[in-house]
Each structure stands twice: as structure tokens, then as C-alpha cells.
Enzyme design. Sequence first.
Site, PDB file in Angstrom:
ATOM      1  N   ASP A  29       8.931  17.671 -77.929  1.00  0.00           N
ATOM      2  CA  ASP A  29       8.727  17.259 -76.550  1.00  0.00           C
ATOM      3  C   ASP A  29       8.678  15.729 -76.551  1.00  0.00           C
ATOM      4  O   ASP A  29       8.431  15.103 -77.589  1.00  0.00           O
ATOM      5  CB  ASP A  29       7.449  17.865 -75.960  1.00  0.00           C
ATOM      6  CG  ASP A  29       7.471  17.811 -74.425  1.00  0.00           C
ATOM      7  OD1 ASP A  29       8.337  17.107 -73.859  1.00  0.00           O
ATOM      8  OD2 ASP A  29       6.626  18.465 -73.784  1.00  0.00           O
ATOM      9  N   TRP A  30       8.931  15.167 -75.405  1.00  0.00           N
ATOM     10  CA  TRP A  30       9.127  13.706 -75.299  1.00  0.00           C
ATOM     11  C   TRP A  30       7.859  12.948 -75.723  1.00  0.00           C
ATOM     12  O   TRP A  30       6.845  12.952 -75.023  1.00  0.00           O
ATOM     13  CB  TRP A  30       9.536  13.353 -73.877  1.00  0.00           C
ATOM     14  CG  TRP A  30      11.029  13.394 -73.652  1.00  0.00           C
ATOM     15  CD1 TRP A  30      11.754  12.419 -73.037  1.00  0.00           C
ATOM     16  CD2 TRP A  30      11.982  14.398 -74.032  1.00  0.00           C
ATOM     17  NE1 TRP A  30      13.107  12.774 -73.037  1.00  0.00           N
ATOM     18  CE2 TRP A  30      13.269  13.967 -73.635  1.00  0.00           C
ATOM     19  CE3 TRP A  30      11.891  15.622 -74.705  1.00  0.00           C
ATOM     20  CZ2 TRP A  30      14.421  14.706 -73.869  1.00  0.00           C
ATOM     21  CZ3 TRP A  30      13.046  16.352 -74.934  1.00  0.00           C
ATOM     22  CH2 TRP A  30      14.278  15.892 -74.525  1.00  0.00           C
TER      23      TRP A  30
END
Length: 805
Positions: free
Chosen positions: A275-276
Site C-alpha cells: 500500500d502507498w
Amino acid sequence: MRAVQILAGACLLTHAEFGLAHYQQDSFFPSPNATGSGDWKDAFIQAQSLTAKMTLEEKLFMVTGVEGPCVGNIPEIPRLGFKGLCLQDGPLAIKQVSYASTFPAGVSAAATWDKKLMHQRGVELGQEFFAKGAHIMLGPVAGPLGRSPFGGRNWESFGPDPYLAGVAMEETIRGVQSQGVQACPKHYIANEQETQRNPSSNEDGVTIEALSSNVDDRTMHEVYLWPFANAVRAGTSSIMCAYNRINQTYACENSKALNGLLKTELGFRGYVLSDWGGTHSGLNSILSGLDMDMPGPLAGSGASEDIESWFGRNITTMINNGSLEATRLDDMVHRVLTPYYFLRQDRESFPTIDRDTSQITAGVTGDVYPDFKDPFNLSPPDDMNRDVRADHAQLIREMGAASTVLLKNVAGTLPLHSPKRIGVFGNDAGAPSGGPFVVDAPIGVMATGSNGGGTGSGRIQDLVSPLEAIRDRSPHSYIQSVLDNDVLTSENLEGIYPAPDVCIVFLKQFATEGEDHSLELDYDATNVVETVTSSGSCPNTVVVMHNPGPVVLPWADNDNVTAILAAHYPGEQAGNSLADILFGDVSPSGKLPYTIAYSEKDYNTPIVNLTDVTDPNGWQLDFTEGLMIDYRHFDHAAVAPRYEFGFGLSYTTFTLSNLHIRRTSPTGKSQLQAYPPESGNPGIPQPGGHPSLWEVVASVSVAVHNTGETTGAAVPQLYLSFPTTSPAELTTANTPPKVLRGFEKIMLEPGQREVVTFNLTRRDVSFWDAVAQEWKIPRGDFGVWAGQSSRDEEFLTDVLRLREE
Ligand code: BGC
């Protein structure tokens, strides 16, 4: 593999009572190499061959995001003909572009209980991503699953029942990938609240780590991993690891979760991307199974303390100093490239990336990768803003109606019978006042709650409001509306004359990534209902709500509230979908994919929310409830729900009859073994886990009869009670009274009767034996329940015994 691992199966104890040992997990090394099994074989060979031609630098940019036009970007390698990868949000729309559709949210897809519609939604989402030149759709979502009804992102996924979510994951992924677009189910795993999903700093500058979701092994398998197993079985290309920690270790460097559960037990062949900003280490993450760091450099995103990627050129150092074997980097690249080839994303006809995505992103730079002048396969300027919506509004409208749940309907209030005068009230009824699209905020006080906020949102362009649709459908009615909730609550409908035949009150709750929420509808909703229903003008009030999931409805028993519709987040055709139900073109067939309680306190799974935390490790969320989430808890603790899981009324009536159970023996033997038989080729994991888990061991059929006057769709549901008679295995304390194990949606004319069959697989009738580390069929009698909700008063029941010994 039957490694013995001591993980106690007991649940319902507090952290203090049980201690951290309960959640202890082993490490799992090394990261297994992908082998290109099954239908991915040829693509794997192509991936190997391209990897063999790459320089070290080219390899590292295959596994490290760079800034670029899409939300995530892997640059081209023109020398080798590799065309790059464009990763785009998200689960209900290709978000970051113009001229794209906004589909119903995950919760709506689940509320249809319709496998065909779920699949078609995936197909059409896939078509739009493809036509915009996106290789990867960042979705669907099964984390959060919806452990807590207060979770801010639950609406992105398919409700808290793992079986329903598993079916929806599988249908969506197969649909998306059938269009040549990679799916990326997320957020793996136990990502069940927004609060402290990322680390923070306290006033003294001390890093306070992200929340640790502490999950025991049985709960992990039977609840949270379950839908991801379906995703792997459906052949998903990639999986996004989550922000949170799992049993103390960050999800993106959790070797047990990535190397162990995902790549070994479930046989996942694709790549794990972060995830970012969810990567918190380089070498450790890589060894633990992370294959791609996204978005790479994180300048100014605020999502993490990191600016430079932990991957990128750091990988050169790791290889050069011998801490990382070159074979692991090759495995990462193989994993990234195999689905690219499998879905033929290398072909000449794969569309260019529509430049409109880069217009919307803040800036496009390529200087992290200076050797290539033009690292992205962008459309020429005269081929941008491509309209990819086709006729998708039709499906969106159909699904919006199919996911609308009729909760109350006194004396046939609905469908409306050509009312001459209609009152429309509430700020959920109208067109957006805040403009068409605000990325991370509500789309305006005055707007239909068609979807939630954050990266799982859509750039909604053609929102059809309920007021507009009601006007279209009722051109000769006298329609009076008050949309301002402040006016409604302060002026008591003074201006309304003459009194409407029916008043329709529109309520909503906005939910968004980044924050959790209460279960109260927004904008003084309870007072709005109170004012309208007590005004004297509205003894016949229909309440419609656009809700992200469970909400509390203190006005539900108000005598003047004669009908209630839960319309969820239906996407851009919100008004038309609703009008189709209100005016009777479509009989309601949506069913709740979650439980609606009388009070917030009836749920057993609050959000952990701490203040003034000084202990870096202070954020701990123990899943002490084990398997008892949502309806399983209400059944187990004997708490009466207001509207139970699986419930929804129709304009017609259905009865079920002729429950019939048939045992099938996949092995040809009459006796089923407790554990799956040894797989024929134990060295090569199969996508979705041990193949025999997916074999049908029994089937249950039931006749469904439309006994009313209207055509409509029924949703027969199958629940199982696991035997709780084997000491030390399953007990009533640790095993839910009932779990969903089958459903079908079936359209029937008045008087029509059809037989529906539910197939039970080995996984459906097994529990996770944490000591043996295998799925196990218990001894004793299963209760079989066929009905039209999880608490159907007319359940048909029987027993099923699978093991005699
Ligand atoms: C979200 C993901 C999303 C990513 C890229 C993250 O903050 O958690 O769901 O795909 O951003 O926008």
C-alpha cells in the site's frame, strides 16, 4: 506440510487474560519462488526470458514505483519492448480520469447477492480500465472485511461475512481479468480500522507504530484469509499488503502472512505490492515476501516518513553486499511480469495511457529514471479524454436497484400507486452542491450519497439524483421538496401545502478512507425524520438512506414511517435505481450483507482509539471475539438485531420447500477423511490452496416458489451449524451457531417454482485445525438451514454427517 504450530484456538478472552502468546506467529523464510504453474506456465517462461535480458538497474525499476501519470507507475523499458505498468485506483471506478463510470460500491455489489451482477460489474470495470490504458485495477477489497461496523472503509468491500465476500471477490476478479486487466485485491490483511492505520509521531518526535491487529490462527483462516483464498483461486495477478501491523509485524514485511499464508499455503503466483507508503524496510520486506514498493519515492505525500523508496537503488547495494540473493530479485521480476504476459498486456493493441490521468495528477516527472526520456506509453494529445463509459449506466442502474434493501413496508406503502402529490425531503435527495468531484471530501452537503470518499471513490460525473428521477417518473405529480436539513428541522414543514400523499425522506452517511465513524446518519437525520413525521402533513413517510453499511435507525418503529429502504452506495445512477424500486418497475431483492442493530452498543467490535500515546507499541487491537463478528456475534450472544444479516423484503412473497441433502464423494470412497488427502504434487502449490478444499462433498437443494402476485427475485440462503460435540475441537464457545455457506439469486414469475442447488466444498465444511495446520472436517452432525435470511422464522432444517468415525 504439517508443521506443528502452537496457536491456541480459544477465543473471547481479553488481551490481559490471554497474553500476547495467543497471537504469536512464526516467521516464514525463505520467500518461495514462483514456478509458473497451471495456465500461467507459458507466461512464466516469457517472464523468465525477459528477466534474463535485463540489467540490474532495469530489474529494480520493475519492482519500484516512480512518479508518473497513474497513481502507481512502473516505467517502460523500450530497449526490451516492455511497455510499463499503469496502476490505478480503485474498486468502484477508474477514479483518476474523466469520462469514466462510477459503479456501485462493494457493499452494494454484496447487497445484490447476485453472482452474475457481481461478475458483470467486474467485466465492465475491467473494460474501462483497459480502455484508459491501465494495466492494474487496485481492487477489489476484502480488507477491511468489516470486523467493526465503525470502520471507515467497509463500504469498499463486500460485507463482514467471509463466504459472501469470497464469492464477490472471485466474481469480480474473474470479471476484471477477463478484460485483460490485472486485479489487485487489497488490503492484505486484517486492515480493519482506519484509526492509526499508519505510524505517527508524538509531540516528542517519537514514532508511534501503526495499529497491530492481533489475530489468532483459526480466526485468520476462517474469517480474514477466506476471501483472499478465493481471490488467489480466481487467479489474481497481484495483491496489495496493508498499512497495519499483524501480530506486531507490519503487513508488508510479515513473512508469515506473505511467504507463509499467501505464497505457500494459498499458492499465490503473482506479486505483492505495498500500500502507498506501507513499506517500512528494504531487505527485510523483500525477504518477507514483498515484491513491489509503491509508489516508490513519496515526496510530500504525508503517508509515511519515507521520501525515497526502500527499494530502488537500495537493491543494488543489497545485491552488491550479498545480503540479497539475485535469485530473489529475479523472482520478484518474474512475479511482476507473468500476469503481464498472461493477460497479453504486451500486445501492440493494448491502449495507451489516456493523458487525462496525468492532467489530474499533480505533476509528472521522470527524473528518478533518467536513462529513459519518455518512460510512459502515453496517448498522443489528440487522443485524450477518451469516453470509456459505453452503455455501463444500464448495469449501474440495474445493480443500484438490485442492491436496495426494503426493510419495512407497512400495508403495501411501496410500490407507490401513482401518487398525485409527493413530498421530497432531505439533503440526500438532490444534485451535488459541492461540484462534481472533490477527491477526499464529501461531494457536498446537498448531494446524494452515491459513494464514499478517499481513494476508493470515483470521479462522479453524471449523478442522477433521486429528486430528478422522481420528477421524470411522475411528470403529473405535484412535487414539493425541502432539501435543506436545517430548514427541515427548524421550520417544521411550514411551507408545505397541500399535504403530500406520500413523503419521502432522504438520509445519508458519508464514510471515507482515513477515518472511522459512528453509526448515526449524518446531518441531524433523526431530527429530520422526527420533524417530517410529526408535521401533520406526512403520516405516510418513506425513509430512504444512502448508507455505507450498518447504521442505527432510532425512528424505525415510528408509526408514520411506513417504509424504509437501505440504498447503500449505488453509484452514478442513484436516482434512477431508486425510482425503479419506488414506482414498482423492479421488485426489491437486495438483502443486508451485514446486521443492523438496535444500538451501537449491540456490536462487540469497537474501534481502538487512544489518546496521548507514548508507548511506540501502544496501539494494539486484539481480535478477542474470534469468529464472532456481525451476525455470528448476534446469534452467539443472543442479541436481537433490528434487521438481521440476509434480510430484505420484496413486493412478492416466496416460500421454500423440499430441502434435500446429497453427499458426494470426490474420492469415490464413501468415507471422507478428516484432512485433505495428500496433494498429487505437494511441491507445487495450487492457487487457492490444497485442491481438494474446493471439491464438492455434499449438495443441498431446495425448491423456491413465488407465492405472490409480482415477478421478483428471491435469495435462498444456506447456513450450516458446525457440530460442537467433539471436545477440544469445536465448542459452542468458539464456534458460531450458524455460518453462511451458500446463496443464489433467482428471478421468478408469480406462481413459478424452481429448484436451487448449493454445492458444499470441503473448505465449507471444515474448520482450521491450528495444531495440525490443516483444514479439518469435524465429526458429528452439521445442522443445515435453508431460509431467506440468517434468522428466517421458517427455516427448513436437516442434519448432515460427513464423518462417521
Ligand atoms: C490506499 C489504497 C490505494 C492507494 C493508492 C492508499 O492510501 O490505502 O487503497 O490504492 O492509496 O491511491
